[in-house]
Scaffold this active site. Structure first.
Site, mmCIF file in Angstrom:
data_model
loop_
_atom_site.group_PDB
_atom_site.id
_atom_site.type_symbol
_atom_site.label_atom_id
_atom_site.label_comp_id
_atom_site.label_asym_id
_atom_site.label_seq_id
_atom_site.Cartn_x
_atom_site.Cartn_y
_atom_site.Cartn_z
ATOM 1 N N GLY A 50 1.157 -1.209 0.318
ATOM 2 C CA GLY A 50 0.054 0.166 -0.018
ATOM 3 C C GLY A 50 0.972 1.124 -0.574
ATOM 4 O O GLY A 50 0.250 1.792 0.076
ATOM 5 N N CYS A 51 2.298 1.341 0.183
ATOM 6 C CA CYS A 51 3.202 2.163 -0.865
ATOM 7 C C CYS A 51 3.548 2.420 -1.548
ATOM 8 O O CYS A 51 4.013 1.363 -2.087
ATOM 9 C CB CYS A 51 4.056 2.163 0.857
ATOM 10 S SG CYS A 51 4.433 2.675 2.418
ATOM 11 N N GLN A 52 3.579 3.547 -1.972
ATOM 12 C CA GLN A 52 4.225 3.959 -3.116
ATOM 13 C C GLN A 52 5.019 3.848 -3.162
ATOM 14 O O GLN A 52 5.901 3.363 -4.663
ATOM 15 C CB GLN A 52 3.249 5.472 -3.446
ATOM 16 C CG GLN A 52 3.716 6.179 -5.081
ATOM 17 C CD GLN A 52 3.659 7.441 -4.987
ATOM 18 O OE1 GLN A 52 3.544 8.202 -3.662
ATOM 19 N NE2 GLN A 52 3.876 8.024 -6.429
#
Length: 140
Positions: A50-52
């Site tokens: 969920g982290c870019q």
């Protein structure tokens, strides 16, 4: 120092900056102070979904019943953000981490100054740290 006292200290530190550019500079400075994560933890298993950017977080429950985090990121601002989260939650019991209301994020204006993808990443980092706490609590 309690979690809330630590958050208040962070809010105080950020209050000296009027411009967000200065706050970003401070986050970059904090990222440089984050101790390096062990290379063996820079693998898929420790990567936050969920982290870019790529963010690795590991947690260890020590004999004192407290959790200690290490982390790294390939994005310098993100690394500064995780450094803040670790500062607040490091050396806490699983219950303290699970119950923590991380109000400093809004008080320093972090959430409103992050892009939607970075804000999602921030929530994913917090969620992962709390999941570690839940997992360790279940083993106690």
């Amino acid at each position: 120092m309690t979690i809330n006292e630590m958050q208040d200290e962070i809010v105080e530190e950020f209050s000296v900056f009027d411009e967000w550019l200065d706050k970003y500079e401070y986050l970059i400075e904090l990222s440089r102070e984050l101790p390096a994560i062990d290379e063996k933890h820079r693998i898929e298993q420790y990567l936050i979904k969920g982290c870019q950017s790529r963010v690795w977080v590991d947690a260890e429950l020590k004999d004192d019943g407290r959790i200690y985090f290490t982390a790294d990121s390939d994005a310098i601002i993100t690394k500064g953000i995780i450094a803040l989260l670790i500062r607040v939650m490091n050396g806490r019991t699983p219950d303290e981490i699970i119950d923590a209301d991380l109000y400093f994020i809004d008080r320093i204006g972090l959430r409103e100054n992050l892009s939607p993808t970075r804000a999602n990443g921030l929530l994913a980092m917090i969620k992962q740290m709390k999941l570690y706490a839940l997992a360790y609590k279940s083993k106690m």
